[in-house]
Structures are given as C-alpha cells and as structure tokens.
Design an enzyme around this catalytic site. Structure first.
Site, short mmCIF file in Angstrom:
data_model
loop_
_atom_site.label_atom_id
_atom_site.label_comp_id
_atom_site.label_asym_id
_atom_site.label_seq_id
_atom_site.Cartn_x
_atom_site.Cartn_y
_atom_site.Cartn_z
N GLU B 45 -29.43 3.92 -24.95
CA GLU B 45 -29.04 5.33 -24.82
C GLU B 45 -30.03 5.99 -23.89
OE1 GLU B 45 -28.40 7.16 -28.64
OE2 GLU B 45 -27.41 5.31 -29.26
N ASP B 56 -33.90 18.11 -30.95
CA ASP B 56 -34.96 17.12 -30.82
C ASP B 56 -36.30 17.59 -31.36
OD1 ASP B 56 -33.77 14.78 -29.56
OD2 ASP B 56 -33.25 16.17 -27.97
#
Lengths: 395, 261
Positions: B45, B56
């Site tokens: 990814e 995140d």
C-alpha cells in the site's frame, strides 16, 4: 435556497467527507440534531441560559461618532458583551445541551483565538463535564490570557505542534481525538465548518444574533431590515449568525470580511475566497487555500480567529452565488480600525471584529443607510498585540 | 484485476506493507518497492502524502510531512511507478494507492484512475471517501477505469452497515482493528472479540486487518481471523532509522513472517 439541503449541501458545497471511523458519530448527530434542538425542553433551557447566563439579548448600539465620521448610520451588535467576551458561547451552550441529550460525558474542542475554547470550558464547568481543548502552540502564545482562562475553568489545554501550529492543526488533532474516543466523547466544533450537520447546527445556534438584530432595529428605526450587515469571516460562525435571518431578503447587502494578513498576494494571508479553490478540508467541500497538488497551505493573519485556510460551506455558496460580498482587511487596517473604535466609541474590539470594522472605509454608504456591524468579540485577549503594535501617530 | 484477485484466491496470511511515498528521500520509492517485493511481502500500500491526514497517528503524519517537504506529489509518484514497472518489466507485486480525497480531486479523479490503471494498479484506498459519496459521485468513473475502491470498517460500524459495505466492495474489506488513528494499539481481548464477530458474519469479501499491527504476534492474531494484515507505522519507524533500505526491509519483514531464533 441559502439553507442547507437534505443531503447536507449548500449549492455544491458541504457534505460529509469523513473517514469511516467518524461515520457512526456523525450519523448519530445527523439523525438526531434537528429533533433534539427543536424540542420544547431543549429550547426552554437554551433560551433561559442565553438570557440569564450569557446576558442576551446583547445590545444593538448606535455608534454616533463613528456614524458622523462615515456620514451614515452605524449600529454595533454587541456580541462582545456576551459572557466570556464573544459570540462563541451561543454555540457552545447549544452544542453542550445537545451533547448531554446524546449522553456524552467528555467534550473536546479546537480553538484558534481561544474564544471558542473559553466558551466551551465555561459551559463544561457549568454542566460539570470533562473538557479538553486543542490549541495550536503558536496560538497559545499569542492568546495567552485565554489559555489561562481555560485552565482556570478546569479545562485541559493540549498544545498542537503539527503543521502551522494554528487552528487548522488544532482541528485535525481534535478530530483524531474523536476517532480514538468515539463512545463517550462529543466534538464541539466552534465554527460553521466540518462535516454536515455541523455547519447547519452552528449556524442555527448563532442565528440568535440576526434574530435579535431584527427586533432591535425595528424598535430603533421602525424597520427590521438594515441596508448592510457586516461581519468578519474565518470559518464564519459570527457571520453565519448575523446573516441568517437576512439571507432571503436580497435587498440587504451582506458583507463578509476576510483577513488578508500582510496583503492578499503577500503569501501571508488568510483571504480564502480570494486565494482558495474548491477542495475538501475538515470533512466538507468548500473553498480551500491549497497548492495545485491539493495540499492545504498555511494561512496567516494577525488575528488567530481568522487564521484558517478554509471557509464554511455556507459562505462558499454565498460567495460563488454572489449573495454576499466578500471584502478583506489587512493586519494594519484591522489594527487602525480597532484604535479608531476605541477612541470614538470607547469600545476595544477583538482583532477579529476589527476586520469587520476595517471594511467600513471600503464601502460608499448613503446618509440614510442603516449599517449593522457584528462586533463579534472584545479586545481584552488582544491587549498584548494592541500595545506592541501601538502607533504613536494615532495619539 | 488479475494480480490482486489472484492474490486473494491463492494466498492465506497475506502480508501487506504500507509506506508513504517520498520517504526517507524523494526518490527512494522504487528501491523500497524492490526491497519489499524481494523480502516476501505480498501486497504494497503506497501512501500518497497529504498535508492534513486526519485518520493518521504521529508516525504517518510525520512521514507525510517529510514526503511533502521532499517534494512528493501524485504526479511524481506516477512517474516513479512507471519507472519501477519498466525496470522490473514485471507486474508481479500488487500495489494499492492510499491517500486522502483532496489531492486526488485536484489531480482529477478520472485522470488519476486511468493513470493508475495503466501502471497495473487495481485498487485504491481513500479513507475520507465514504461509500455514500463514492456511490453518488465517483462509482462510474472508477468502474470505467477498472479501479476498485476499498472501503474501511471499524469497531463502531454497525452490522447493517458492514453488510452494505460488503455488498459494495470488491477484492477485500479493510478492517480497522480498533478505535483510533493509525499506529494505535488496542488490547488483544478487544481485538479478538471484534475479529471473531466479523469472522462469524461470513462476509462475501475477504478481510485485511490494519491499524495497530506492528509485531509478529499482532500479525498472527489478525491472520487467525482474516486473510491477512497491513503494517504501516511500524515499518515507517524502521525507515526513519540510520540503516539502509536494503538492510532494514528484509530484517523487518523476517521479524514479522518468522519466529525469532
């Protein structure tokens, strides 16, 4: 046509562009907010607190000396006289009552100038709720008095060190907290930004401003409709509240004033409509200051409350449709306007509100015009800036 | 989408590694891809850095900052991927692009999908693109280009919504292991109950589990209940170190795939 539609959009702006981690909470809000805030019990408590705790209605003051100088009729909507010193508390009370109705125990908020943080900390103290405020480290420095106030009120202020260390980054960090604490936590957004239903919810809680202006103008002039309503715009909550009940009447000029910092094209500005393009920031589609690659750029304004690279989706729609006129004021123009109001009317405005005042000299008013300026906050928190930047020639 | 579809048909215990393109240096992308492929990783990814990565945690946030400061953009990333595919003259390792919606919108969604497809990419993960917005605004463009959008589910996602996402999904569903941003650790009991609940739902799509997977133990637990797992922050932390990519990657991947001796 200026209010949010069923899908959460104002024209092409708005919506909910959120990671799945936030979906359940946003969906829960979306599905319940209208019913809760329109219920009798909610309205009863909300109105009572606005009256007895905030001190509403706030006065609509005819500023005679300023009016004389500009050759027109200037009225100041005195949101600076709200408890805690700005309009932010209208929304904080509304959302905390909503959070309680949803059974949430822990309140998180972002803050730029600290006014929203102080308002949130205040209402959390009133209601005995845990309060965590995210604030950019840069903003904590320039708005130190508000940091001290929040702490005194029992809130935990968490410095945000990422990005430009200002409002945008504080908002990111608050969202990350909510992702990590989805069950017991309510995220109290302070402006008309964020995913649907936040912009609509905040605008509704702030709409008390224009509601009062109407009845106060009617009493003062015999006409509830002014010719102009002028408000500063960062995310745009005070402007949303001041415009709300005037949106449908196109004869009324709505003027939004952005912060152009050191000049629109100086590279140090926060004038989003002038510098931005369509993009996604903090969960909604709006105008955003960004690079051609879609990276959000760092805004600048002397005013921490206007130092934001986006604008509420409602305002993006008002701008692109032409319903509102967007002007801007530089740091220097805002400072001059603040000094002038202090000398002429004995009122020290917040740096944010000073931007709205600065726009007065950019418009040609007729003698018979009725002009309402939303004085969104008071200048106590900005005394350090006012003292440091004091210009002797103004004495 | 032969590559990815084949992988899910043929392989159990899929190890997927996330890293942000543009770290530690702008042009390290191809060497990291090569090192991961050689070390036995099954799926990569590749993160497209964004200035405001809401989902995140600190490690990936910092990596995005570094990548952006290094000058990474979608345009440059596509050039690097082209070079990687040409140099290797092979499309053996499946790559998924992962990033936030705004940079993709500014690049142009159609151009993004078409270019990705031409580079042998079958799927993308855009965390702030909800199934609702995807269906309304982007499904057609993705379908025409032959790009699959991978959806996320979390411990808060209701059963009805998981079913809906399952019916919308192709290739796999990305399972966020706990309430939190990337890099967050939840306790194993909580995770195991959640994974078991998902397993018992007998969804039509395979599951890959991500967020908070950093060790061989986490990976094994995930593989008990899903077809594999995704590691991001833990690998990126290694890349921040002083050692070279050629040394770091096999060491780290070995530590996940094999018992330490």
């Amino acid at each position: 046509m200026w209010q949010v539609n069923n899908d959460g959009y104002y024209g092409e702006f708005g919506g909910a562009y959120i990671p799945e981690m936030l979906f359940q909470n946003i969906e829960n809000l979306r599905g319940n907010y209208l019913q809760i805030i329109s219920s009798d019990s909610f309205q009863k408590e909300f109105q009572l607190l606005l009256r007895d705790y905030v001190g509403r209605p706030t006065p609509l003051f005819k500023a005679d000396r300023l009016s004389d100088q500009l050759g027109t009729n200037i009225y100041l909507k005195r949101e600076d006289l709200c408890h805690t010193g700005a309009h932010k508390i209208n929304n904080a009370i509304g959302q905390i009552l909503l959070a309680q109705a949803l059974g949430k125990k822990r309140i998180i908020a972002e803050t730029g100038a600290g006014q929203h943080g102080v308002a949130t900390a205040t209402v959390c103290a009133l209601k005995g709720l845990e309060c965590i405020v995210y604030m950019g480290a840069e903003d904590m420095q320039r708005q130190a008095p508000n940091v001290a106030r929040m702490r005194l009120l029992g809130a935990k202020v968490i410095p945000v060190l990422s990005g430009s260390k200002t409002l945008k980054d504080a908002t990111n960090e608050a969202i990350r907290d909510w992702i990590s604490n989805p069950d017991d936590t309510y995220y109290l957004i302070g402006s008309v930004v964020g995913p649907h239903p936040y912009p609509d919810m905040v605008a509704r809680f702030q709409s008390v401003i224009s509601h009062e202006i109407k009845s106060q103008l009617l009493a003062a002039t015999g006409n509830e409709n002014p010719d102009y309503v002028i408000a500063c715009v960062g995310g745009g909550s005070n402007a949303a509240g001041a415009f709300f009940h005037f949106l449908e009447n196109k004869k009324i000029n709505l003027i939004a004033v952005e912060a152009s910092g050191q000049g629109i094209h100086s590279g140090k500005s926060a004038a989003t409509t002038q510098l931005g393009s369509i993009g996604i920031l903090h969960g909604s589609k709006s105008l955003v200051m960004q690079t051609k690659d879609g990276q959000v750029t760092e805004p600048y304004s002397i005013s921490a409350g206007l130092d934001y690279p986006g604008i509420g989706p409602m305002h993006a729609h008002l701008y692109t449709s032409g319903r509102a006129t967007f002007l801007s004021a530089t740091d220097q123009e805002a400072l001059s306007a603040a000094y002038e109001l202090a000398r002429l009317e004995g009122i020290i405005p917040a740096l944010e509100s000073a931007h709205a005042l600065a726009a007065l000299s950019q418009i040609s008013f007729r003698p018979q015009d009725v002009v309402v300026v939303n004085l969104s906050g008071r200048g106590d928190k900005d005394m350090a800036a006012y003292e440091n930047l004091y210009e002797p020639e103004l004495q | 989408m032969a590559l990815l579809a084949d992988l899910f048909q043929q392989k159990k215990n899929i190890l997927s590694i996330y890293f942000t393109a543009g770290i530690p240096n702008l042009n390290d992308t191809t060497s990291i891809l090569n090192s991961l492929e050689k070390s036995g990783v099954n799926l990569i990814e590749l993160g497209m850095p964004y200035s405001d990565p809401l989902a995140d945690g600190p490690v990936i946030q910092k990596s995005s900052d570094v990548a952006l400061k290094n000058g990474m953009s979608i345009e440059i990333l596509f050039k690097q991927l082209k070079q990687f595919r040409e140099e290797n003259n092979s499309y053996s390792i499946p790559i998924i692009l992962m990033g936030y919606l705004n940079p993709v919108l500014q690049f142009g969604v159609e151009k993004f999908c078409m270019t990705a497809k031409s580079l042998g990419i079958d799927a993308v993960i855009i965390p702030d693109l909800t199934p609702e917005v995807f269906e309304k605004e982007f499904q057609e463009t993705f379908r025409k280009a032959g790009i699959v959008n991978i959806f996320l589910i979390t411990p808060q996602t209701t059963e009805a919504r998981i079913r809906k996402i399952d019916s919308l999904s192709k290739l796999f569903i990305y399972v966020v292991s706990s309430a939190g941003v990337t890099g967050t650790q939840a306790n194993d009991d909580f995770k195991e109950k959640y994974f078991a609940r998902l397993q018992s739902m007998k969804l039509k799509n395979p599951l890959l589990i991500g967020f908070g997977i950093s060790t061989r133990k986490d990976f094994s637990l995930a593989c008990k209940y899903a077809q594999g797992a995704i590691i991001g922050s833990a690998y990126i932390r290694q890349l921040e170190g002083a050692k070279g990519i050629e040394e770091i990657t096999p060491q780290f991947i070995n530590s996940i795939l094999h018992e330490s001796k």
